[in-house]
Structures are given as structure tokens and as C-alpha cells.
Design an enzyme around this catalytic site. Structure first.
Site, mmCIF file in Angstrom:
data_model
loop_
_atom_site.group_PDB
_atom_site.id
_atom_site.type_symbol
_atom_site.label_atom_id
_atom_site.label_comp_id
_atom_site.label_asym_id
_atom_site.label_seq_id
_atom_site.Cartn_x
_atom_site.Cartn_y
_atom_site.Cartn_z
ATOM 1 N N TRP A 202 0.807 -1.220 0.000
ATOM 2 C CA TRP A 202 0.000 0.000 0.000
ATOM 3 C C TRP A 202 0.842 1.274 0.000
ATOM 4 O O TRP A 202 0.321 2.345 -0.319
ATOM 5 C CB TRP A 202 -0.969 -0.016 1.176
ATOM 6 C CG TRP A 202 -1.889 -1.188 1.083
ATOM 7 C CD1 TRP A 202 -1.929 -2.291 1.877
ATOM 8 C CD2 TRP A 202 -2.876 -1.403 0.065
ATOM 9 N NE1 TRP A 202 -2.881 -3.171 1.433
ATOM 10 C CE2 TRP A 202 -3.484 -2.649 0.318
ATOM 11 C CE3 TRP A 202 -3.313 -0.659 -1.039
ATOM 12 C CZ2 TRP A 202 -4.497 -3.173 -0.479
ATOM 13 C CZ3 TRP A 202 -4.323 -1.180 -1.841
ATOM 14 C CH2 TRP A 202 -4.903 -2.414 -1.558
ATOM 15 N N ASP A 229 -3.961 -9.473 -4.947
ATOM 16 C CA ASP A 229 -4.206 -9.903 -3.570
ATOM 17 C C ASP A 229 -4.212 -8.659 -2.692
ATOM 18 O O ASP A 229 -3.182 -8.016 -2.492
ATOM 19 C CB ASP A 229 -3.108 -10.874 -3.149
ATOM 20 C CG ASP A 229 -3.266 -11.406 -1.722
ATOM 21 O OD1 ASP A 229 -3.995 -10.792 -0.928
ATOM 22 O OD2 ASP A 229 -2.634 -12.426 -1.403
ATOM 23 N N VAL A 230 -5.392 -8.317 -2.158
ATOM 24 C CA VAL A 230 -5.523 -7.107 -1.340
ATOM 25 C C VAL A 230 -5.889 -7.507 0.083
ATOM 26 O O VAL A 230 -6.929 -8.097 0.332
ATOM 27 C CB VAL A 230 -6.563 -6.126 -1.932
ATOM 28 C CG1 VAL A 230 -6.057 -5.544 -3.234
ATOM 29 C CG2 VAL A 230 -7.918 -6.790 -2.170
ATOM 30 N N GLU A 231 -5.016 -7.187 1.012
ATOM 31 C CA GLU A 231 -5.265 -7.465 2.424
ATOM 32 C C GLU A 231 -4.294 -6.624 3.245
ATOM 33 O O GLU A 231 -3.375 -6.014 2.711
ATOM 34 C CB GLU A 231 -5.085 -8.954 2.735
ATOM 35 C CG GLU A 231 -3.763 -9.546 2.260
ATOM 36 C CD GLU A 231 -3.723 -11.054 2.428
ATOM 37 O OE1 GLU A 231 -3.716 -11.492 3.598
ATOM 38 O OE2 GLU A 231 -3.677 -11.784 1.422
ATOM 39 N N TYR A 232 -4.515 -6.586 4.540
ATOM 40 C CA TYR A 232 -3.601 -5.867 5.414
ATOM 41 C C TYR A 232 -2.390 -6.744 5.701
ATOM 42 O O TYR A 232 -2.509 -7.953 5.883
ATOM 43 C CB TYR A 232 -4.292 -5.500 6.730
ATOM 44 C CG TYR A 232 -5.433 -4.533 6.586
ATOM 45 C CD1 TYR A 232 -5.269 -3.319 5.928
ATOM 46 C CD2 TYR A 232 -6.694 -4.826 7.110
ATOM 47 C CE1 TYR A 232 -6.317 -2.431 5.795
ATOM 48 C CE2 TYR A 232 -7.747 -3.932 6.985
ATOM 49 C CZ TYR A 232 -7.558 -2.736 6.333
ATOM 50 O OH TYR A 232 -8.604 -1.865 6.208
#
Length: 353
Positions: A202, A229-232
Site C-alpha cells: 500500500w 491480492d488485497v489485504e492488510y
């Protein structure tokens, strides 16, 4: 040009057999980009790493570059550009974007080109009772892998139910999974339908991350669509979370660039918490691959249709030495054949049309 002259030219072409029209397969042939050629030949320096600061200024700069890239990408499509910060103009609404109809998504189907589907024989180190909505009700199963699975026996894994695989390729703008190339080639040799995924950072400019992915992932018309792939990531040096709007802006820049290059609409992989905070109600015209290992996706994502479901992170299978992630495709076996051969769009097999 006079009609008589045109007729003479046409007649001459027919006689000499020197003129012919392009067939449908030729019409769909795409010339590789110079970037892909460089990737395949090992030419080109790595994308320079962006220094990540512990200040919000570094994030703001990254978001600003992504806004400029998104505005540029949408200039030719009639979508309004971003205006300067503080004005009322914002990013184009992601779910207002049309469903992709790129001709390059429709791979020519050859007679007898049937992808054999193996029934799954997976087990689970920590099994979950999904009740009537059990993933076993779906006929097409698959896996997702990275370096952490080590060396895999792909022919054995396929015969145990890995009909498809999502293979980790890249992170950020300078990290390549060391097992990607081996897995990418071995999976195809075993007859596994595979796609590559990118873990987004990010605090890194999205366009640079897209370029890094493109440099390392070949353009294979038989591959599944690329995945973001979107995640924290709690281990990232990026200590600040972007706003939901900035998250979606960054995703859009990345996905636009991949779609232009590969000719396929990217798939979004999301986890429940990240989805709830940033994606609910957005990107309606994109396929989703959803993680839901304790309940059916309809419980965790009640308003979202999905194309792939990751139902376990503790799967066990012959061909894999340790635990492996397990997934299912939404549709029937016939839907699967139509989807992978370009006879049906993702939204037609995910219950949307």
C-alpha cells in the site's frame, strides 16, 4: 478509386492467390509488448525500489502518483480526470466501469480441447463443517501456492483434485517469489490451469507494481486471469493505512494496467476484514476470489457473488509435503469448460447473468 479499378485488383488477387482475409484466430493474435519480450529474454534492470518513509508524506506522494496514472488511463475512455486535491471531483466509481468485452479474452476454442477435471481427494488438518453449503458440492477444485509449499509434485497434485492453481508471482515492486517460475512451468506441464497473483504493497506506487508483475509473468493466453491480492500486512514497513477511497484508487491503477497488457479482467482476492473496510459495494464488474475458511462466503460477504472461494488454509494432499490452501470454482464442470475456453465471461458463470 474507381469501381472498375477496384474490380481489377480484386480479380488479380484471386488469380495470384496473393490476397486473403484474416481468420478469427489471426484477428485475436496480440503482438507481445516490448516489456514482455524483455521479461522472457531476461533483459532489463529491476524496477527501482521506492524508499518507504515512516511519514504520511510518502504515502501521500504514492497516492498522488496513482491518481495521476488513473486519470491518464481513463483519459481515452471519456472518464473525467482527477482534479486537484480539495475539489469536488473524485475517482471514477469502480462499479460503474463496463464489464470487459476485450476480444482477447475469447481464446479460440479448438475441437476436442477438453480440460479433464479430477474429483478432489483432499483432506484437512483442521476440518470445518460447512453444512449443506460444503465446498465438496462444487465439482471443480484447486489450490493456491507460494514458496512456502516448497517443491510440489504437480502431476500427483493434479490427480488428487488440483484442477487449477493460483501461483504467487510478485510482491510490491521488487520481490519475485523464488518458486514462481518453477511452479508456473511445472503446473502447466501437468495440465493444471494456472494463474499468477500479486501481493500489493500500500505504500508503493501501483503503476510500478503493475510493471513489476508484467515484467515477471508471461502473457500466456491459456492462463487464468491475473490476480491482485488485497489485504492488510502487519509485517509491512508501511505503518499507515490508506483511506478506503485511496485503496480503491490504487487497486484501479494496478488492475487497469494489467487488463491492458494481458487482455483479461483481473480477479480480486480479498479477506473478510479488508473487504468490509474497503470493498463492500464496489468493483461490481470485477470477479472476486474470496477467503472464507470458517463459514460459507454468503455469510462473510452476503451481497457479493464470487468466482473462486478459498475455503481452507490447512489442506492436505498427496503431491504437497505440508499444508496447502484449498479452493473451489463457483460453477459446474460445464461452466468451467466454457470459462477457460473463452466461451463464457466470468459474470456468466458466477451467477450474475
Amino acid at each position: 478509386m474507381r469501381l472498375k479499378a477496384v474490380s481489377s485488383i480484386v480479380f488479380g488477387c484471386l488469380v495470384l492467390s496473393g490476397c486473403r482475409s484474416a481468420g478469427p484466430e489471426e484477428a485475436l493474435t496480440l503482438t507481445p509488448s516490448s516489456q514482455q519480450v524483455a521479461s522472457q529474454q531476461g533483459v532489463g534492470a529491476p524496477v527501482p525500489q521506492v524508499a518507504v518513509s515512516e511519514t504520511t508524506g510518502a504515502i501521500g506522494a504514492s497516492a498522488g502518483q496513482d491518481r495521476q496514472a488513473l486519470a491518464f488511463a481513463n483519459a481515452s475512455s471519456g472518464v473525467s480526470h482527477f482534479e486537484t486535491p480539495g475539489t469536488s471531483a473524485g475517482m471514477p466509481v469502480p462499479d460503474a466501469r463496463p464489464v470487459s468485452t476485450l476480444a482477447s479474452q475469447l481464446v479460440p476454442f479448438r475441437r476436442g480441447q477438453h480440460h479433464k477435471v479430477y474429483g478432489q481427494r483432499f483432506s484437512d488438518a483442521k476440518p470445518i463443517n460447512f453444512g449443506k453449503a460444503a465446498p465438496q458440492r462444487h465439482p471443480v477444485h484447486g489450490v493456491d501456492v507460494s514458496r512456502w509449499q516448497g517443491e510440489l509434485d504437480w502431476p500427483t497434485l493434479r490427480k488428487n483434485g488440483a484442477n487449477f492453481a493460483f501461483i504467487k508471482a510478485t510482491e510490491g515492486g521488487d520481490h519475485l517469489d523464488p518458486m514462481f517460475k518453477a511452479n508456473w512451468n511445472a503446473a502447466k506441464a501437468a495440465g493444471v490451469k494456472r494463474g499468477a497473483y500479486h501481493f500489493i504493497y500500500w505504500c508503493r506506487v501501483a503503476s510500478q507494481q503493475a510493471d513489476w508483475f508484467i515484467r515477471n509473468v508471461p502473457k500466456d493466453p491459456d492462463a487464468l486471469p491475473p490476480v491482485i491480492d488485497v489485504e492488510y500486512n502487519g509485517e509491512s514497513s508501511c505503518r499507515f493505512r490508506l483511506s478506503p477511497r485511496e485503496v480503491r484508487e490504487k487497486m484501479q491503477v494496478f488492475m487497469d494496467r494489467l487488463e491492458r497488457h494481458y487482455g483479461k479482467r483481473p480477479i480480486i482476492y480479498a479477506t473478510p476484514d479488508f473487504y468490509e473496510d474497503n470493498l463492500r459495494g464496489h468493483f461490481r464488474d470485477y470477479p472476486f476470489w474470496l477467503r472464507s475458511v470458517a463459514a460459507h462466503p454468503s455469510v462473510r460477504y452476503p451481497e457479493r457473488k464470487w468466482l473462486f472461494w478459498q475455503y481452507s488454509g490447512t489442506g492436505l494432499s498427496q503431491g504437497a509435503g505440508g499444508e496447502i490452501d484449498l479452493n473451489v470454482f463457483y460453477g459446474s464442470e460445464n461452466d468451467w469448460q466454457r470459462f477457460i475456453h473463452g466461451k463464457a465471461r466470468w459474470d456468466q458463470v458466477a451467477g450474475l447473468r
